[in-house]
Design an enzyme around this catalytic site. Structure first.
Site, PDB file in Angstrom:
ATOM      1  N   ASP A 287       0.861  -1.171   0.000  1.00  0.00           N
ATOM      2  CA  ASP A 287       0.000   0.000   0.000  1.00  0.00           C
ATOM      3  C   ASP A 287       0.912   1.240   0.000  1.00  0.00           C
ATOM      4  OD1 ASP A 287      -2.152   1.688  -0.037  1.00  0.00           O
ATOM      5  OD2 ASP A 287      -3.211   0.720   1.600  1.00  0.00           O
TER       6      ASP A 287
HETATM    7  C1  NOJ Z   1      -4.047   3.903   0.026  1.00  0.00           C
HETATM    8  C2  NOJ Z   1      -5.206   2.975   0.212  1.00  0.00           C
HETATM    9  O1  NOJ Z   1      -5.106   2.321   1.456  1.00  0.00           O
HETATM   10  C3  NOJ Z   1      -5.332   1.920  -0.879  1.00  0.00           C
HETATM   11  O2  NOJ Z   1      -6.525   1.223  -0.695  1.00  0.00           O
HETATM   12  C4  NOJ Z   1      -5.248   2.556  -2.226  1.00  0.00           C
HETATM   13  O3  NOJ Z   1      -5.413   1.587  -3.220  1.00  0.00           O
HETATM   14  C5  NOJ Z   1      -3.920   3.256  -2.355  1.00  0.00           C
HETATM   15  N1  NOJ Z   1      -3.807   4.295  -1.335  1.00  0.00           N
HETATM   16  C6  NOJ Z   1      -3.713   3.874  -3.730  1.00  0.00           C
HETATM   17  O4  NOJ Z   1      -4.531   4.963  -3.899  1.00  0.00           O
END
Ligand code: NOJ
Length: 740
Positions: A287
């Protein structure tokens, strides 16, 4: 394009000759090409494939940071996210393909969570439809639209089970139940990926967030998770596994730690479980900046250690921290890291690029023509409206307050969500344009063309200002029917949107009390990304609808339901608590050694609130009534070789046709470890005309009785089981059988 093909064929031929062996003959064609390519790559180019950076947006539109542009041109970036649009993705792809030595195409990712341009209901709302094929279709349409704008990869489905509505990200998942959420996870993957990943309208899916992110302590986002492996395997892992089994080619790590090990450095999750046990062959992306966050978790001393431990744990691609790019080449040079580990990660990433067809044509997803025609077209909007009306849950309907007759003369719409477009599309609404969403007012005007429909906001979503109350009361008094439109703003759920109280924000409940006091027939519609504590409305609003956030077609879908044009069929995918003190609350709880007994103080309960939730999992009313009877089993004594077969009858005893979600729960009466009081094991959506009775048959595999035992072995145990069937998780019709 021609250059790329020529170059690759030469490169592959050269390298191919070097690796001819009986084993390599057996390798699939893609594997051989990848090995050839890897043999030509420098360490920097390899690490480039492991690097994912964001594109940005300012007033003038999308742009790429100067340093990322330079990295792309040097082959130091393998993937970009938040970039879409035919012209823009073409520009970026040209940078990669025309300027780099090996001309490896970029992968474009984006959070296409519930639609791309045509926004569908938020995922929790879609789950309330319990309509698996409609959910799959919603993902299919999202993929059609997203790929038409050059995207290859979506960061969805989000498969996190959540039993804590304080956690704002509950909105992104399918609720509290592993069985329902697993079916939905599978459907979403199939919808995004279709049958052929190389087709120009399919998106690679990304199963997230591995693992157990939804159990963050106290519902606070990014917080720690500590749970037994039994509960992890039985409740939290099944939806991720279902998505992997459905063929998802990528997985994202979660922000939380799990039993002390951050997910992004968790070898148990990313390698032992995901690859060795589940057989996952795609790539793992972190993430956003999760590798950097290992420093804050306190498990890595510096950038190099953070990068090394996550790679070793099983991470392939670094989202946004840049730690792989900064440290891996030096670690390899200093012999502190085995280059083979990097090769393995590159191999997995290149494989997905091959599967997507990017090596055949890096521009295959980029089409101005599709961008113009395959976005927000009538069929897509109609599917979004259909999904939206199926997602609405009727919570209360005293004296058949709803539906509102189409002959009604004066309707008052009151509340901050009544003439609101901005909030309708919810959080994580990708490239959705909120100004194109249909407000409740617009939907009602279209459905009731002859009526006089007045609107008064009454108050804002937040704040204490009550100056609008007077006007609201005045229009209510003149109306034949009042619709109260209340709720949370779209940004109050989603990432970093935890709440410690989940009441209606601001003075909205006071507004509701003032309006309901007029005695006018009133229906309250609640917009929210989570269950709210709405006890007062549950007792006082004559009708109550849970609308979540329904997307682009919100107003039309709501008008379809309040008018009875569509008879509501949604069922809650999550338990509604009475207050936050009851959280975590879910239907599949354990019995305890002192089950609730009203006459015995020393049993499991609260002094100040009942144990029961406000609304149970699976609950949802219809404008008609369904009566269940004749739950019968083929045989009451079965062996492990049998399946569990039974049937029941459902009758529509009301005056309107309607759809019911027939739910089946099982309770294991005696086992070597404690079992939930009931668990959802099957459901069927049935449509019944007025007066119609249908016999519905079920056949559950014996695996429906499996659970993780104390030693973590998985199987069933002989003994007695109860089956419950009905329209929610309190279903009372039951029968029993014995597994010999
Ligand atoms: C953070 C989020 O937790 C995740 O779900 C998301 O896909 C990513 N950012 C990318 O935007």
């Amino acid at each position: 394009m021609r250059n790329l093909t020529t170059f690759l064929s030469i490169a592959i031929l050269l390298a191919f000759n070097a690796c001819q062996s009986p084993q390599s003959n057996k390798k699939d064609a893609i594997g051989t090409k990848i090995d050839s390519l890897i043999s030509l790559m420098t360490i920097e180019e390899k690490v480039g494939q492991l690097t994912l950076y964001t594109s940005d947006m300012d007033q003038t539109g999308a742009y790429i940071r100067k340093e990322y542009e330079s990295d792309i041109k040097q082959g130091k970036v393998g993937a970009i996210f938040n970039a879409y649009g035919a012209d823009y993705t073409r520009r970026l792809q040209e940078m990669a393909v025309n300027s780099t030595r090996l001309r490896i195409p970029l992968l474009f990712g984006y959070d296409v969570i519930h639609g791309h341009r045509t926004i569908f209901p938020v995922p929790l709302a879609e789950a309330a439809s319990w309509n698996i094929s409609a959910i799959q279709n919603a993902a299919r349409i999202a993929a059609e639209e997203a790929t038409a704008e050059g995207l290859h990869w979506t960061f969805a489905p989000m498969c996190d089970i959540s039993r804590d509505p304080r956690w704002g990200r509950m909105v992104e998942g399918a609720g509290e139940d592993p069985f329902l959420a697993s079916l939905i996870a599978e459907a979403r993957v199939k919808g995004f990926q279709g049958d052929d990943l190389a087709s120009n309208n399919t998106l690679a899916a990304c199963v997230k967030h591995l693992a157990a992110y939804g159990a963050s302590q106290a519902g606070r986002d990014y917080h720690a998770v500590d749970m037994s492996e039994n509960i992890l395997r039985e409740v939290y892992l099944p939806p991720y596994k279902a998505a992997v089994d459905a063929g998802a080619v990528t997985v994202m790590t979660s922000f939380n730690d799990l039993n002390g090990i951050p997910a992004t450095a968790n070898k148990f999750l990313l390698t032992d479980l995901l690859r060795d046990e589940w057989g996952f062959e795609g790539f793992v992306v972190t993430d956003y900046t999760s590798i950097m966050e290992l420093l804050h978790h306190g498990v890595a001393a510096d950038t190099a250690e953070a990068a090394a431990i996550s790679l070793k744990a099983g991470v392939d691609m670094d989202m946004q921290s840049g730690f792989f790019q900064k440290t891996l080449p030096t670690l390899v040079e200093n012999k502190q890291l085995d280059e083979a580990l990097i090769d393995e990660a590159v191999r997995r990433i290149l494989k997905v690029k091959f599967q997507l067809g990017l090596f055949d044509d890096p521009y295959r997803y980029i089409s101005k023509e599709r961008e113009e025609n395959d976005i927000m077209n009538p069929a897509q909007l109609e599917a979004a409206r259909d999904m939206a009306k199926r997602s609405i849950v009727l919570l209360r309907n005293e004296k058949q307050t709803l539906p509102i007759s189409t002959k009604v003369k004066n309707i008052a719409v009151i509340g901050p969500m009544g003439d609101n477009k901005r909030d309708m599309i919810g959080s994580w609404s990708a490239a959705g344009d909120w100004s194109k969403s249909v407000s409740l007012m617009e939907g009602l005007q279209a459905r009731y063309p002859g009526a006089n429909i007045q609107f008064a906001k009454g108050c804002e979503i937040e704040g204490t200002d009550k100056t609008g109350f007077r006007e609201a009361k005045q229009i209510a008094e003149k109306a034949d029917f009042v619709i109260l439109a209340l709720g949370e703003a779209y940004w109050m759920s989603g990432e970093a949107a935890s709440r410690s109280t989940i009441d209606l924000p601001g003075v909205q409940q006071e507004l509701a009390a003032l309006i309901i006091e007029t005695g006018k027939p009133t229906a309250t519609i609640i917009f929210s990304g989570r269950p709210l504590t709405i006890n007062w409305l549950a007792e006082n609003s004559p009708a109550l609808l849970q609308a979540w956030f329904l997307g682009t077609q919100s107003g039309h879908a709501l008008a379809d339901v309040v008018s009875g044009y569509y008879n509501p069929s949604g069922k809650l995918p999550v338990t509604f608590p009475r207050n936050v003190g009851q959280i975590p609350i879910y239907y599949s709880m354990k019995n305890t050694g002192r089950p609730f007994d009203a006459n015995n103080k020393y049993t499991s309960k609260y002094l100040d609130v009942p144990n029961e939730p406000l609304y149970a999992f699976g609950y949802g009313l219809s404008y008609t009534k369904f009566v269940y009877s004749k739950l019968q089993m083929d045989k009451h004594s079965i062996t492990a070789q049998d399946s569990i077969r039974f049937s029941l009858e459902v009758q529509n005893t009301g005056k309107l046709a309607g759809e019911e979600v027939v739910q089946v729960y099982v309770h294991d009466q005696l086992a070597t470890i404690t079992r939930p009081v009931r668990e959802l094991k099957a459901f069927k959506n049935v449509f019944l005309k007025p007066g119609e009775t249908q016999k519905i048959s079920f056949s559950l595999p014996i695996e429906a009785l499996y659970f993780y035992k104390a030693d973590l072995s998985y199987g069933s145990e002989p003994g007695k089981f109860t089956i419950f069937a009905g329209g929610d998780s309190n279903a009372s019709l039951s029968t029993a059988f014995e597994l010999r």
